[in-house]
Scaffold this motif. Structure first.
Motif, PDB file in Angstrom:
ATOM      1  N   LYS A 259       2.333   0.846   0.037  1.00  0.00           N
ATOM      2  CA  LYS A 259       1.271  -0.256  -0.104  1.00  0.00           C
ATOM      3  C   LYS A 259       0.631  -0.858   1.133  1.00  0.00           C
ATOM      4  CE  LYS A 259       1.614  -3.295  -3.518  1.00  0.00           C
ATOM      5  NZ  LYS A 259       1.739  -4.373  -4.499  1.00  0.00           N
ATOM      6  N   PRO A 260      -0.704  -0.716   1.410  1.00  0.00           N
ATOM      7  CA  PRO A 260      -1.137  -1.428   2.618  1.00  0.00           C
ATOM      8  C   PRO A 260      -0.928  -2.804   2.728  1.00  0.00           C
ATOM      9  CG  PRO A 260      -2.840  -0.124   1.164  1.00  0.00           C
ATOM     10  CD  PRO A 260      -1.876  -0.361   0.345  1.00  0.00           C
ATOM     11  N   LYS A 265      -0.225  -8.363   0.961  1.00  0.00           N
ATOM     12  CA  LYS A 265      -0.294  -9.926   1.360  1.00  0.00           C
ATOM     13  C   LYS A 265       0.531  -9.862   2.580  1.00  0.00           C
ATOM     14  CE  LYS A 265      -1.317 -11.502  -3.020  1.00  0.00           C
ATOM     15  NZ  LYS A 265      -0.763 -12.639  -4.419  1.00  0.00           N
ATOM     16  N   LEU A 266       0.301  -9.256   3.601  1.00  0.00           N
ATOM     17  CA  LEU A 266       0.931  -9.301   5.005  1.00  0.00           C
ATOM     18  C   LEU A 266      -0.377  -9.582   5.903  1.00  0.00           C
ATOM     19  CD1 LEU A 266       3.555  -6.243   5.202  1.00  0.00           C
ATOM     20  CD2 LEU A 266       3.925  -8.575   4.774  1.00  0.00           C
ATOM     21  N   SER A 267      -1.604  -9.349   5.467  1.00  0.00           N
ATOM     22  CA  SER A 267      -2.691  -9.675   6.290  1.00  0.00           C
ATOM     23  C   SER A 267      -3.674 -10.215   5.399  1.00  0.00           C
ATOM     24  CB  SER A 267      -3.140  -8.367   7.205  1.00  0.00           C
ATOM     25  OG  SER A 267      -3.829  -7.382   6.217  1.00  0.00           O
ATOM     26  N   GLU A 283      -4.132  -3.459  -6.617  1.00  0.00           N
ATOM     27  CA  GLU A 283      -3.006  -3.603  -6.200  1.00  0.00           C
ATOM     28  C   GLU A 283      -2.553  -5.137  -5.910  1.00  0.00           C
ATOM     29  OE1 GLU A 283      -1.544   0.429  -3.814  1.00  0.00           O
ATOM     30  OE2 GLU A 283      -2.190  -1.227  -2.784  1.00  0.00           O
ATOM     31  N   THR A 284      -3.512  -6.048  -5.988  1.00  0.00           N
ATOM     32  CA  THR A 284      -3.334  -7.425  -5.664  1.00  0.00           C
ATOM     33  C   THR A 284      -3.967  -8.154  -6.414  1.00  0.00           C
ATOM     34  OG1 THR A 284      -3.274  -9.078  -4.177  1.00  0.00           O
ATOM     35  CG2 THR A 284      -4.894  -7.282  -3.789  1.00  0.00           C
ATOM     36  N   ASP A 285      -3.801  -9.520  -6.930  1.00  0.00           N
ATOM     37  CA  ASP A 285      -4.645 -10.300  -7.599  1.00  0.00           C
ATOM     38  C   ASP A 285      -5.457 -11.190  -6.672  1.00  0.00           C
ATOM     39  OD1 ASP A 285      -2.620 -12.061  -6.211  1.00  0.00           O
ATOM     40  OD2 ASP A 285      -1.638 -12.931  -8.121  1.00  0.00           O
TER      41      ASP A 285
END
Length: 423
Positions: A259-260, A265-267, A283-285
């Motif tokens: 996962k990028p 949610k790292l950046s 891949e994200t909400d």
């Protein structure tokens, strides 16, 4: 090069596995013909199951309209595709037609693997008209036509709209790198947990844009287009921002793979090819949007269109059939409706007009419309470029992690690059 089902660092990391691969021989072959007197050609590509499902629908459509040609399909994930392709080519039995990209044209042309499609154009089996934005020339190398684009994409900045809004950062046309770095510093300090950027040091395609903005380039036709001093500044600046927390720690990025960092949610932002918006949003909400590339002078982004292509085998026994198949896949409107933007924004006008994008695909199309006047000719990729890219990724990460100093990393990269490009 882009494709659905891979993230920025994920697909670049997959390319590392290609470094050890080499084409041992240039022999090419093809099937002797299908059953019932039909000609059989083999078609291979990389991608996930979703892409395979779409392509198989287009093959069925082709066979319905060309009942005298049977197409045998084969696909793997990116790294496995190239392993199998190299093995097949070394054994003299590669697919008749296969998915390719600009980055590999010189490499495989040098090994006499690729079919020059110009004679097929002259014989009327393949058309090169109705391509968008000059893409009909994307597969031309040294006077030969080695690939036909099926889709195209360009670089952009993916960003978390909520985090940017909270920090009061507004991406806009013509913003500079100074504006950008000031923005991600605000985001990093304000969020308390997110870095402003996933990290830039080892992203070859982004560094290429920065160089192009300065009238340089990552590659020339013969080798590297920048100096050791250029790279030392790039990596030193990136290392400083990583230590300051403005870029995501590369260790965290590696731990989050495949996962990028953005969708993990790292950046709050990440640079990649525009059609990767499909993956990020799935891949994200979080709300993810596309922003223009920052500039050096407030004008030039250095952007170009990269493309997935279809290429033929140099020794296929069915050159006309291969050309007709490629022609159908890039021009037929129904194929465009089926494939959508799975391999980038559709390359020809008939397919582009036939497909009416919605949702994420429309956002991608709108982005390309906004930046179309900034598009420049693509940077040439010499033979060995894939090995150089893998080295840039690996050594750049080593520099950011701190296991290699900037000076040693630069020397190491130039040594490996000169070996790869000189082989």
């Amino acid at each position: 090069m882009a494709g659905r089902g891979t993230g920025t660092r994920a697909w670049r990391a997959a390319g590392v596995g290609l470094v050890a691969l080499g084409l041992l021989a240039s022999g090419c072959g093809s099937g002797d013909g299908g059953s019932g007197g039909k000609t059989e050609i083999r078609y291979s590509w990389w991608g996930a199951q979703h892409r395979a499902d779409l392509i198989k629908k287009t093959i069925a459509l082709f066979e319905k309209k060309h009942p005298d040609i049977k197409v045998k399909a084969d696909f793997q994930e990116y790294e496995d595709f190239w392993k199998k392709f190299n093995t097949q080519a070394a054994g003299g039995n590669p697919p008749d037609v296969f998915q390719n990209s600009h980055a590999f044209l010189r490499k495989y042309d040098k090994k006499n693997v690729l079919l020059d499609l110009k004679p097929q154009v002259e014989q009327g089996n393949l058309k090169t008209d109705d391509f968008r934005n000059g893409l009909e020339k994307a597969g031309e190398v040294d006077g030969k036509l080695l690939g036909i684009p099926v889709g195209a994409n360009t670089f952009g900045l993916f960003y978390n709209t909520e985090e940017y809004k909270k920090a009061g950062v507004t991406p806009k046309d013509g913003w500079t790198w100074k504006d950008y770095y000031a923005g991600i510093e605000k985001i990093s300090k304000g969020s308390g947990k997110l870095a402003g950027d996933s990290g830039n040091a080892s992203v070859m395609y982004l560094y290429d844009l920065v160089l192009r903005q300065q009238d340089k380039a990552f590659f020339t036709e013969d080798g590297l287009g920048f100096s050791k001093a250029d790279l030392k500044k790039w990596w030193a600046d990136n290392l400083r921002r990583t230590k300051a927390g403005h870029f995501t720690s590369p260790k965290k990025v590696q731990q989050a793979r495949p996962k990028p960092a953005l969708s993990g949610k790292l950046s709050a932002g990440e640079f990649s090819w525009d059609n990767f918006l499909v993956r990020y949003t799935s891949e994200t909400d979080a709300s993810i949007d596309l922003a223009p590339i920052p500039t050096t002078d407030g004008k030039r982004t250095g952007q170009y269109l990269s493309s997935l292509m279809l290429s033929g085998s140099a020794r296929t026994k069915h050159r006309a059939e291969v050309a007709k198949f490629i022609d159908f896949m890039v021009h037929d409107p129904e194929v465009g409706k089926i494939m959508g933007y799975d391999r980038g924004v559709l390359a020809t006008e008939p397919q582009f007009e036939a497909y009416r994008p919605k949702g994420v695909d429309k956002e991608i199309a709108d982005y390309e419309e906004r930046v179309k006047d900034r598009i420049e000719p693509i940077t040439p990729h010499p033979a060995g470029a894939d090995i150089v890219e893998a080295a840039f990724l690996r050594i750049g990460d080593e520099v950011l992690i701190g296991s290699t100093s900037v000076d040693d990393g630069v020397d190491k990269f130039f040594s490996e690059a000169e070996t790869a490009l000189g082989s």
